[in-house]
Design an enzyme around this catalytic site. Structure first.
Site, PDB file in Angstrom:
ATOM      1  N   SER A  56     -27.626  77.366  37.082  1.00 18.82           N
ATOM      2  CA  SER A  56     -26.693  77.041  38.156  1.00 18.82           C
ATOM      3  C   SER A  56     -27.085  77.777  39.448  1.00 18.82           C
ATOM      4  O   SER A  56     -28.224  77.689  39.880  1.00 18.82           O
ATOM      5  CB  SER A  56     -25.268  77.366  37.704  1.00 18.82           C
ATOM      6  OG  SER A  56     -24.310  76.719  38.493  1.00 18.82           O
ATOM      7  N   ASP A 179     -24.035  71.180  34.748  1.00 21.89           N
ATOM      8  CA  ASP A 179     -24.245  72.619  34.951  1.00 21.89           C
ATOM      9  C   ASP A 179     -24.852  73.316  33.728  1.00 21.89           C
ATOM     10  O   ASP A 179     -24.307  73.271  32.632  1.00 21.89           O
ATOM     11  CB  ASP A 179     -22.883  73.243  35.267  1.00 21.89           C
ATOM     12  CG  ASP A 179     -22.978  74.665  35.776  1.00 21.89           C
ATOM     13  OD1 ASP A 179     -24.021  75.298  35.598  1.00 21.89           O
ATOM     14  OD2 ASP A 179     -21.987  75.126  36.367  1.00 21.89           O
TER      15      ASP A 179
END
Length: 287
Positions: A56, A179
């Site tokens: 991320s 993510d």
């Protein structure tokens, strides 16, 4: 530390031909701006990682370092871009979906955002990086982690950073990606066989409050995500911990609080010295 000499003075000499270092930058949205201190500390110590991992926001920070940017350069760029209210407002307006009336979560195409907002030093392809980078993302339907090490770098960063309910998932090679922090918030295990000393940096944080505040819908959404990721991290640490594991004190910062960039950097400044002392101890232990 040797006879009162600060770690910053002894580590570069010790590591010139000494142990190799790798670093894994964890996911956590705006809290990941605290990774800048880690990069600055390594710069100050003259340590160049042999490999970098990131999930991320950690993948984005790692890409900057892997591209050859210094911590100071990343700091300056972050404060002038995501930490600047006018710059963020202009970016959001220019990239809004055509049918959008007001801000709606989940509508933004993060790949478009990154191609507009990333510093020019970050290349389009992994092949343009100076340090090997492992970017983690999550195969939504495959229910598994995917580690990306080559190909379109910006696409990989977007996939790794596609926070559910905030950004659209990213389609890669026919698969739907979200993510990377969902499955692997701090991907240090992918580096354990690549360096003598592996650093993991956790910026997931946890719900902040006095225990009596009833969270609203968005607080519950992001807070529950933090709890699940912290559970995954705790299990990983019991199975295999990195040589150095750091948790900058940024838990009370919201995942999208990028405009608090200066506050984030101020509250997490102590992690720089924490890393220097930990590296001093780790290198001394290997001597």
């Amino acid at each position: 530390m040797v006879d009162g000499v600060e770690p910053a003075e002894v580590i570069p000499e010790a590591t010139a031909s000494g142990p190799s270092v790798a670093v894994a930058f964890g996911g956590g949205g705006a809290r990941g701006l605290s990774h800048i201190h880690i990069i600055e500390a390594l710069d100050e110590l003259g340590i160049r990682p042999v490999a970098i991992g990131g999930s991320s926001i950690g993948a984005i920070m790692g890409a900057g370092m892997a591209a050859g940017m210094t911590g100071a350069e990343i700091r300056d760029y972050a404060l002038a871009s995501v930490g600047n209210k006018t710059a963020v407002a202009n970016m959001i307006w220019s990239l809004r979906p055509a049918s959008m009336r007001g801000f709606k979560l989940g509508q933004f195409n993060l790949e478009r955002v990154l191609r507009t907002f990333l510093p020019p030093e970050i290349p389009e392809d992994f092949s343009g990086l100076q340090i090997p980078l492992k970017v983690t993302t999550t195969d939504y339907y495959g229910q598994s982690e995917v580690v990306i090490e080559d190909g379109d770098l910006v696409e990989a960063l977007a996939a790794s950073s596609a926070i559910p309910a905030v950004f659209m998932p990213v389609r890669m090679h026919g698969r739907v990606m979200i993510d990377g922090g969902i499955i692997n918030p701090v991907p240090y295990e992918h580096l354990m066989d690549l360096a003598d000393i592996v650093i993991g940096v956790d910026v997931v944080g946890a719900p902040d409050g006095d225990g009596t505040h009833m969270p609203n819908r968005m607080e519950s959404l992001f807070g529950s995500g933090q709890l699940m990721m912290q559970t995954a991290i705790a299990l990983k640490l019991r199975l295999q911990a990195p040589h150095i594991f750091l948790c900058p004190p940024v838990g009370r910062i919201g995942v999208m609080d990028f405009l608090k960039a200066r506050d984030i950097l101020a509250m997490s400044a102590g992690v720089k010295d924490e890393l220097k002392f930990a590296l001093d101890a780790a290198i001394s232990a290997r001597s």
